[in-house]
Design a protein around this motif. Structure first.
Motif, short mmCIF file in Angstrom:
data_model
loop_
_atom_site.label_atom_id
_atom_site.label_comp_id
_atom_site.label_asym_id
_atom_site.label_seq_id
_atom_site.Cartn_x
_atom_site.Cartn_y
_atom_site.Cartn_z
N LYS A 148 0.84 -1.21 0.00
CA LYS A 148 0.00 0.00 0.00
C LYS A 148 0.86 1.25 0.00
O LYS A 148 0.55 2.25 -0.65
CB LYS A 148 -0.97 -0.01 1.19
CG LYS A 148 -0.37 0.13 2.56
CD LYS A 148 -1.46 0.08 3.63
CE LYS A 148 -0.98 0.44 5.03
NZ LYS A 148 0.12 -0.44 5.50
N SER A 181 -3.39 -3.81 -3.11
CA SER A 181 -1.99 -3.84 -2.68
C SER A 181 -1.71 -5.22 -2.11
O SER A 181 -2.63 -6.04 -1.96
CB SER A 181 -1.73 -2.77 -1.61
OG SER A 181 -2.26 -3.20 -0.35
N SER A 183 -0.73 -5.55 0.88
CA SER A 183 -0.79 -5.31 2.34
C SER A 183 -2.10 -5.78 2.94
O SER A 183 -3.18 -5.40 2.48
CB SER A 183 -0.61 -3.81 2.62
OG SER A 183 0.58 -3.32 2.03
N TRP A 192 -5.72 -4.07 1.91
CA TRP A 192 -5.78 -2.67 1.51
C TRP A 192 -5.82 -2.50 0.00
O TRP A 192 -5.10 -3.16 -0.74
CB TRP A 192 -4.56 -1.92 2.04
CG TRP A 192 -4.55 -1.71 3.52
CD1 TRP A 192 -3.82 -2.41 4.44
CD2 TRP A 192 -5.28 -0.73 4.25
NE1 TRP A 192 -4.07 -1.93 5.71
CE2 TRP A 192 -4.96 -0.90 5.62
CE3 TRP A 192 -6.20 0.25 3.89
CZ2 TRP A 192 -5.53 -0.11 6.62
CZ3 TRP A 192 -6.76 1.05 4.89
CH2 TRP A 192 -6.41 0.86 6.23
N VAL A 194 -5.85 0.82 -2.94
CA VAL A 194 -5.47 2.23 -3.06
C VAL A 194 -6.06 2.82 -4.34
O VAL A 194 -6.02 2.19 -5.41
CB VAL A 194 -3.94 2.40 -3.08
CG1 VAL A 194 -3.56 3.88 -3.10
CG2 VAL A 194 -3.30 1.71 -1.88
N MET A 201 -6.74 5.22 0.75
CA MET A 201 -6.69 3.79 1.03
C MET A 201 -7.96 3.32 1.71
O MET A 201 -8.54 4.04 2.52
CB MET A 201 -5.50 3.46 1.93
CG MET A 201 -4.15 3.62 1.26
SD MET A 201 -2.80 3.02 2.30
CE MET A 201 -2.82 4.25 3.62
N ASN A 203 -9.89 -0.59 3.24
CA ASN A 203 -9.71 -2.02 3.40
C ASN A 203 -10.97 -2.73 2.91
O ASN A 203 -12.08 -2.35 3.22
CB ASN A 203 -9.36 -2.39 4.84
CG ASN A 203 -10.43 -2.00 5.83
OD1 ASN A 203 -11.36 -2.77 6.09
ND2 ASN A 203 -10.31 -0.81 6.42
#
Length: 219
Positions: A148, A181, A183, A192, A194, A201, A203
């Motif tokens: 991210k 991402s 992440s 996450w 983006v 960002m 989730n």
């Protein structure tokens, strides 16, 4: 000294070191390739083109294969991240894989995701697509799913990236969509995403099939 005399002198030196003509030619061939790569550009900027031979240019070189567009460059101006030319839509994990992927290094996150998926016998569609990415001169295993933090830095240069993609008639980033991402989010079934337009960002459930995926490469 005449050319023939120079060649004789070179042959004598090679022979004194027990070198064959093929070994000498191969050696100097490597030197010329390295020189071409290191002198392509002095400073790399976002929006430049990354080629399959590892060189980077601000211009479109028709004799070379473009593999991606430079998205972010570090303070040295010589190292950074490249975005691949292609993208897809996939779940992060259709099996809600938990992989302990919390690093800022997307390449390391991708390795952890693939390792966890293998051990747990679960899917990791987005990371696998990036790891197997083999288009436009990129070899499988070279690309990864960016973290991210890396995506935020890349998307700060959205204008330059979009202009470069438009110039070579490749799909531009969907500015208002979210890109996965590598992440994860707090050991949950979320990861996450983006948004390119502003780096925002969010989730999202890992099994969501609509997350966009575009791989990254490091140079």
């Amino acid at each position: 000294m005449e050319k023939n005399e120079k060649l004789k002198a070179l042959a004598a030196v090679a022979e004194s070191f027990n070198l064959t003509a093929e070994e000498v030619i191969a050696y100097f061939g490597k030197i010329s390739v390295q020189s071409e790569e290191t002198t392509a550009v002095d400073v790399v900027c976002p929006g430049m083109y990354y080629y399959s031979d590892g060189t980077i240019s601000s211009e479109v070189l028709s004799e070379k294969q473009i593999s991606g567009v430079v998205g972010w460059v570090d303070e040295s101006g010589r190292h950074g991240l490249v975005l691949g030319l292609r993208e897809t839509r996939l779940p992060w994990s259709g099996d809600d894989l938990v992989a302990d992927a919390f690093r800022e290094d997307g390449r390391e996150n991708t390795r952890l995701i693939l390792e966890a998926a293998q051990k747990q016998n679960k899917k990791a569609e987005a990371a696998v697509w990036c790891a197997l990415y083999a288009f436009d001169g990129v070899r499988a295993g070279e690309a990864f799913l960016a973290s991210k933090e890396e995506l935020v830095e890349i998307f700060k240069n959205l204008g330059a990236i979009q202009e470069a993609l438009r110039e070579i008639k490749q799909p531009q980033l969907e500015e208002c969509d979210c890109y996965w991402s590598s992440s994860e989010y707090n050991y949950t079934y979320n990861a996450w995403g983006v948004r390119p337009s502003d780096g925002d960002m969010g989730n999202y459930n890992k099994f969501s099939p609509n997350g966009r995926v575009r791989c990254a490469l490091a140079f």
